[in-house]
Write an enzyme that holds these catalytic residues in place. Structure first.
Site, short mmCIF file in Angstrom:
data_model
loop_
_atom_site.label_atom_id
_atom_site.label_comp_id
_atom_site.label_asym_id
_atom_site.label_seq_id
_atom_site.Cartn_x
_atom_site.Cartn_y
_atom_site.Cartn_z
N SER A 150 49.47 42.70 11.30
CA SER A 150 48.39 43.13 12.18
C SER A 150 47.27 43.68 11.31
O SER A 150 47.51 44.06 10.15
CB SER A 150 48.90 44.24 13.10
N TYR A 163 53.70 51.90 15.07
CA TYR A 163 53.20 50.52 14.91
C TYR A 163 52.49 50.36 13.56
O TYR A 163 52.74 49.41 12.81
CB TYR A 163 52.25 50.22 16.06
#
Ligand code: NAD
Length: 268
Positions: A150, A163
């Site tokens: 990401s 995350y």
């Protein structure tokens, strides 16, 4: 080549995409199938919905496609899945570690069990699948490990501690895998998407609209414009095209990169 000569037929290459029953993973699986790969689908959720996704996929690509419904937080079941893929299907040429979950909360309120599950799915599972495919890939001296990290593997945002930690960890794991396989036909790389409109992100847009009382459309616009200088979402198909490139022979010396596809987010 004369008419009597035939080109040597290459065995069909096989690819496992984790979390391929939805969102980005499904688009990657579709693109790999369109490019001649035999797919191994994987995902969790409602059984009849998963079966429907599998049968639609089989109809789209006119092929029988195995589906594994292993919960990646259960390491023993994950190991069994990887063992079955090697022993029953003959292993995979391409592993795409795509499954991922999100939880948004300030650190003080971040439930420890949520931290554990985000780290388990987004990071530890990628270690376990990599550990599972490497012996077969080494034997065949060919393989592609593609980790869907990401932009949050490169930069941080508040309220996404688990995350961001997991995706930074995944970029690190990708580099180590690339170094350990550098003298082989196996490569490992990460793709770092910005915002892509999938169920994972739609949930965040809905949560923002609920908290602010503003419309979904306004929150949708602000969510992407806050991070992407382009103010445009990235599409699952654009990410899938990068997977196809990384899986190709043309990318055999691309090793250990973290490729941002993020509307300019990490250029700031
Ligand atoms: P999604 O929610 O549509 O799909 C997630 C997939 O992961 C599903 O197939 C689900 O079955 C699977 N999954 C979730 N928990 C699992 C578990 N415990 N065991 C097994 N499978 C599990 O999400 P998406 O947006 O398509 O995300 C795919 C990947 O892309 C994720 O790794 C995500 O972090 C990453 N990513 C997404 C965006 C975005 O904006 N959507 C941005 C950057 C990175």
């Amino acid at each position: 080549m004369t008419a009597s000569q035939t080109a040597p037929t290459q065995p069909q290459r096989r690819a496992l995409v984790t979390g391929s029953t939805s969102g980005i993973g499904l688009a990657i699986a579709d693109a790999l199938a369109d490019n001649g790969y035999q797919l191994v689908l994987h995902g969790i959720g409602d059984e009849s919905q998963l079966e429907q996704t599998r049968s639609q996929f089989e109809n789209r690509h006119d092929c029988e496609t195995p589906l594994f419904t292993t919960d990646l937080t259960r390491v023993d079941e994950l190991d069994q899945m990887m063992h079955r893929i090697e022993s029953e299907l003959g292993g995979v040429d391409v592993l795409v570690n795509n499954a991922g979950i999100q939880h948004v909360s300030p650190i003080e309120d971040f439930a420890p069990e949520r931290w554990d599950s985000v780290i388990a799915v987004n990071l530890s599972a990628c270690f376990h699948t990599t550990r599972g495919v490497l012996p077969g890939m080494r034997q065949r001296n060919h393989g592609r490990i593609i980790n869907i990290a990401s932009a949050h593997g490169l930069v941080a945002s508040p309220e996404k501690a688990a995350y961001v930690a997991a995706k930074h960890g995944l970029v690190g794991l990708t580099k180590v895998t690339a170094l350990e396989t550098a003298r082989t036909g196996i490569t490992a790389n990460a793709i770092c998407p910005g915002w892509v409109e999938t169920p994972l992100v739609i949930k965040q847009i809905e949560a923002r609209a609920k908290a602010s009382g503003r419309s979904l459309e306004d929150e949708r616009h602000d969510l992407v414009a806050e991070k992407h200088p382009s103010a445009e979402f990235v599409s699952p198909e654009q990410l899938a095209a990068s997977v196809i490139w990384l899986a190709s022979d043309a990318a055999s010396e691309v090793r250990g990169i973290a490729l941002p596809i993020d509307g300019g987010w990490t250029a700031r």
